[in-house]
Scaffold this motif. Structure first.
Motif, PDB file in Angstrom:
ATOM      1  N   ASP A  45       0.868  -1.170   0.000  1.00 11.14           N
ATOM      2  CA  ASP A  45       0.000   0.000   0.000  1.00 11.14           C
ATOM      3  C   ASP A  45       0.908   1.224   0.000  1.00 11.14           C
ATOM      4  OD1 ASP A  45      -1.616   2.205   0.730  1.00 11.14           O
ATOM      5  OD2 ASP A  45      -3.081   0.865   1.681  1.00 11.14           O
ATOM      6  N   ASN A  46       0.982   1.909  -1.129  1.00 11.39           N
ATOM      7  CA  ASN A  46       1.920   3.009  -1.287  1.00 11.39           C
ATOM      8  C   ASN A  46       1.574   4.230  -0.441  1.00 11.39           C
ATOM      9  OD1 ASN A  46       3.464   1.613  -3.299  1.00 11.39           O
ATOM     10  ND2 ASN A  46       1.862   2.085  -4.784  1.00 11.39           N
ATOM     11  N   TYR A  47       0.338   4.280   0.059  1.00 19.65           N
ATOM     12  CA  TYR A  47      -0.072   5.439   0.839  1.00 19.65           C
ATOM     13  C   TYR A  47       0.260   5.285   2.312  1.00 19.65           C
ATOM     14  CZ  TYR A  47      -2.431   7.750  -3.022  1.00 19.65           C
ATOM     15  OH  TYR A  47      -2.692   8.413  -4.200  1.00 19.65           O
ATOM     16  N   ILE A  48       0.144   4.091   2.843  1.00 18.52           N
ATOM     17  CA  ILE A  48       0.413   3.901   4.267  1.00 18.52           C
ATOM     18  C   ILE A  48       1.686   3.098   4.516  1.00 18.52           C
ATOM     19  CG2 ILE A  48      -2.033   4.054   4.844  1.00 18.52           C
ATOM     20  CD1 ILE A  48      -2.110   1.054   5.158  1.00 18.52           C
ATOM     21  N   GLY A  49       2.278   2.565   3.434  1.00 16.90           N
ATOM     22  CA  GLY A  49       3.565   1.889   3.537  1.00 16.90           C
ATOM     23  C   GLY A  49       3.501   0.442   3.993  1.00 16.90           C
ATOM     24  N   THR A  50       2.309  -0.106   4.182  1.00 21.60           N
ATOM     25  CA  THR A  50       2.166  -1.489   4.635  1.00 21.60           C
ATOM     26  C   THR A  50       2.339  -2.454   3.470  1.00 21.60           C
ATOM     27  OG1 THR A  50       0.616  -0.792   6.352  1.00 21.60           O
ATOM     28  CG2 THR A  50       0.630  -3.133   5.788  1.00 21.60           C
ATOM     29  N   THR A  51       3.037  -3.559   3.698  1.00 24.70           N
ATOM     30  CA  THR A  51       3.200  -4.602   2.692  1.00 24.70           C
ATOM     31  C   THR A  51       2.499  -5.870   3.180  1.00 24.70           C
ATOM     32  OG1 THR A  51       5.314  -3.727   1.901  1.00 24.70           O
ATOM     33  CG2 THR A  51       4.836  -6.042   1.425  1.00 24.70           C
ATOM     34  N   TYR A  52       1.668  -6.436   2.327  1.00 20.76           N
ATOM     35  CA  TYR A  52       0.905  -7.643   2.645  1.00 20.76           C
ATOM     36  C   TYR A  52       1.477  -8.827   1.870  1.00 20.76           C
ATOM     37  CZ  TYR A  52      -2.616  -4.277   4.282  1.00 20.76           C
ATOM     38  OH  TYR A  52      -3.277  -3.256   4.926  1.00 20.76           O
ATOM     39  N   LYS A  53       1.743  -9.907   2.560  1.00 21.18           N
ATOM     40  CA  LYS A  53       2.173 -11.129   1.904  1.00 21.18           C
ATOM     41  C   LYS A  53       0.941 -11.950   1.532  1.00 21.18           C
ATOM     42  CE  LYS A  53       6.680 -11.509   4.181  1.00 21.18           C
ATOM     43  NZ  LYS A  53       7.574 -12.373   5.015  1.00 21.18           N
ATOM     44  N   ILE A  54       0.731 -12.130   0.246  1.00 21.29           N
ATOM     45  CA  ILE A  54      -0.418 -12.900  -0.239  1.00 21.29           C
ATOM     46  C   ILE A  54       0.045 -14.329  -0.482  1.00 21.29           C
ATOM     47  CG2 ILE A  54      -2.217 -13.056  -1.987  1.00 21.29           C
ATOM     48  CD1 ILE A  54      -2.317 -10.547  -0.204  1.00 21.29           C
ATOM     49  N   ARG A  55      -0.355 -15.241   0.398  1.00 23.16           N
ATOM     50  CA  ARG A  55       0.127 -16.619   0.334  1.00 23.16           C
ATOM     51  C   ARG A  55      -1.001 -17.653   0.241  1.00 23.16           C
ATOM     52  NH1 ARG A  55       3.565 -13.854  -0.715  1.00 23.16           N
ATOM     53  NH2 ARG A  55       5.685 -13.674   0.142  1.00 23.16           N
ATOM     54  N   ASP A  56      -2.243 -17.205   0.188  1.00 21.02           N
ATOM     55  CA  ASP A  56      -3.343 -18.147  -0.003  1.00 21.02           C
ATOM     56  C   ASP A  56      -3.410 -18.536  -1.473  1.00 21.02           C
ATOM     57  OD1 ASP A  56      -4.250 -18.280   2.614  1.00 21.02           O
ATOM     58  OD2 ASP A  56      -5.548 -16.528   2.390  1.00 21.02           O
ATOM     59  N   ASN A  57      -3.148 -19.804  -1.753  1.00 18.21           N
ATOM     60  CA  ASN A  57      -3.232 -20.298  -3.128  1.00 18.21           C
ATOM     61  C   ASN A  57      -4.692 -20.667  -3.400  1.00 18.21           C
ATOM     62  OD1 ASN A  57      -3.056 -21.577  -5.601  1.00 18.21           O
ATOM     63  ND2 ASN A  57      -1.101 -22.540  -5.133  1.00 18.21           N
ATOM     64  N   ASN A  58      -5.419 -19.716  -3.956  1.00 20.80           N
ATOM     65  CA  ASN A  58      -6.850 -19.901  -4.192  1.00 20.80           C
ATOM     66  C   ASN A  58      -7.150 -20.624  -5.501  1.00 20.80           C
ATOM     67  OD1 ASN A  58      -8.336 -18.685  -1.897  1.00 20.80           O
ATOM     68  ND2 ASN A  58      -7.147 -16.880  -2.458  1.00 20.80           N
ATOM     69  N   ILE A  59      -6.099 -20.982  -6.237  1.00 26.33           N
ATOM     70  CA  ILE A  59      -6.305 -21.828  -7.411  1.00 26.33           C
ATOM     71  C   ILE A  59      -6.481 -23.279  -6.976  1.00 26.33           C
ATOM     72  CG2 ILE A  59      -5.231 -22.679  -9.534  1.00 26.33           C
ATOM     73  CD1 ILE A  59      -3.925 -19.951  -9.847  1.00 26.33           C
ATOM     74  N   LYS A  60      -5.858 -23.649  -5.850  1.00 28.60           N
ATOM     75  CA  LYS A  60      -6.066 -24.981  -5.290  1.00 28.60           C
ATOM     76  C   LYS A  60      -7.474 -25.049  -4.704  1.00 28.60           C
ATOM     77  CE  LYS A  60      -1.838 -26.674  -5.896  1.00 28.60           C
ATOM     78  NZ  LYS A  60      -0.976 -27.013  -4.755  1.00 28.60           N
TER      79      LYS A  60
END
Length: 296
Positions: A45-60
């Motif tokens: 999030d470029n406005y608040i500087g938070t980085t989220y790790k997206i690790r849910d493999n929703n294709i499975k």
């Protein structure tokens, strides 16, 4: 205008090969969607500087958590004859309908971030916006790429049905007709009431879910514990929950939710939303695979 979110690629950071698989080098929204639903990116999030790790493999199906991510994680999702070179070439050439896929990408990012922030109602809203946005376009894109004109015409007739009752039903018929032989379509989804953190709410929410699910789609249930629903029946549930929560017209035959019933709406949507993202991701991935086959 500066985009609020950046998609960061933790796999390809130090890899010089397959540059068209790299989100930071390839601006393709189709690539970004694939990497988002496969759980192989970070979102900043470029406005608040938070980085989220997206690790849910929703294709499975059902969703699996990626413990370690690498290029091979991407390959595992395709048939064994697909190579990284194939994927690199596909995402180089997959440039059609860019504006359409860009709109999906933005809504998907917001849905995934809201879910990570435990804002389950907000996540559901963005999920539903995607479903509405693709309900007519995805079937048209899919059939337009078929080689057999007669088959395409027949498919379109079957998707519309006799009553021509709107885009959401059009999309449901498309999914039912196109993917009815796939394993995921024959599978079921379990709504787990144990995910509701406030134990006293589970009996109430269990009853509310049951009222909104067509009985012919219920495969199994245990009071206040879980409900197993057919894959296509889950789509109906998503539509029904949206309609009953966001509509509040009085004097109609529809039984809408009262605010007094959903004192904690995030808790109500918590057992629902990730399954919905999973459901949607599987359909989007089928479209991506179909495109890949056409390019190959």
């Amino acid at each position: 205008m500066i985009d609020r979110y950046s998609i960061l690629d933790p796999i390809a950071r130090n890899n010089t090969k397959y540059k068209h698989l790299k989100t930071e080098e390839n601006p393709s929204p189709i690539l970004n969607i694939f990497r988002l639903i496969s759980g192989t990116v970070n979102i900043k999030d470029n406005y608040i500087g938070t980085t989220y790790k997206i690790r849910d493999n929703n294709i499975k199906f059902p969703t699996e958590k990626n413990i370690k991510i690498k290029y091979e994680t991407l390959l595992e999702l395709f048939d064994e004859n697909v190579t990284l070179a194939d994927l690199n070439n596909f995402f180089l050439k997959a440039r059609l309908n860019k504006k359409f896929y860009r709109s999906i990408e933005v809504e998907l990012i917001k849905s995934l971030i809201a879910y990570k922030d435990e804002k389950y109602l907000e996540s559901f809203i963005y999920l539903y916006r995607i479903i509405e946005g693709i309900s007519y376009s995805i079937p048209l894109i899919f059939v337009s790429k078929k080689d057999d004109y007669n088959k395409t015409y027949h498919d379109m007739q079957s998707y519309f049905g006799k009553d021509k009752d709107g885009e959401l039903q059009f999309f449901k018929r498309f999914v039912s007709e196109t993917f009815k032989d796939e394993d995921f379509y024959k599978s079921n989804i379990t709504i787990d009431l144990q995910l509701v953190d406030i134990e006293e709410l589970r009996p109430k929410y269990y009853d509310l879910y049951l009222k909104k699910i067509n009985e012919r789609f219920i495969l199994d249930k245990a009071e206040n514990s879980y409900i197993k629903v057919k894959f296509i029946g889950y789509y109906d549930l998503l539509i029904e929950l949206r309609n009953r929560f966001f509509h509040n017209l009085k004097g109609t035959w529809q039984e809408n939710f009262e605010s007094t019933e959903l004192l904690f709406p995030d808790q109500f949507f918590k057992p629902i939303t990730l399954h919905g993202i999973n459901w949607l991701s599987i359909i989007l991935f089928e479209i991506i695979k179909f495109d890949l086959q056409k390019i190959k």
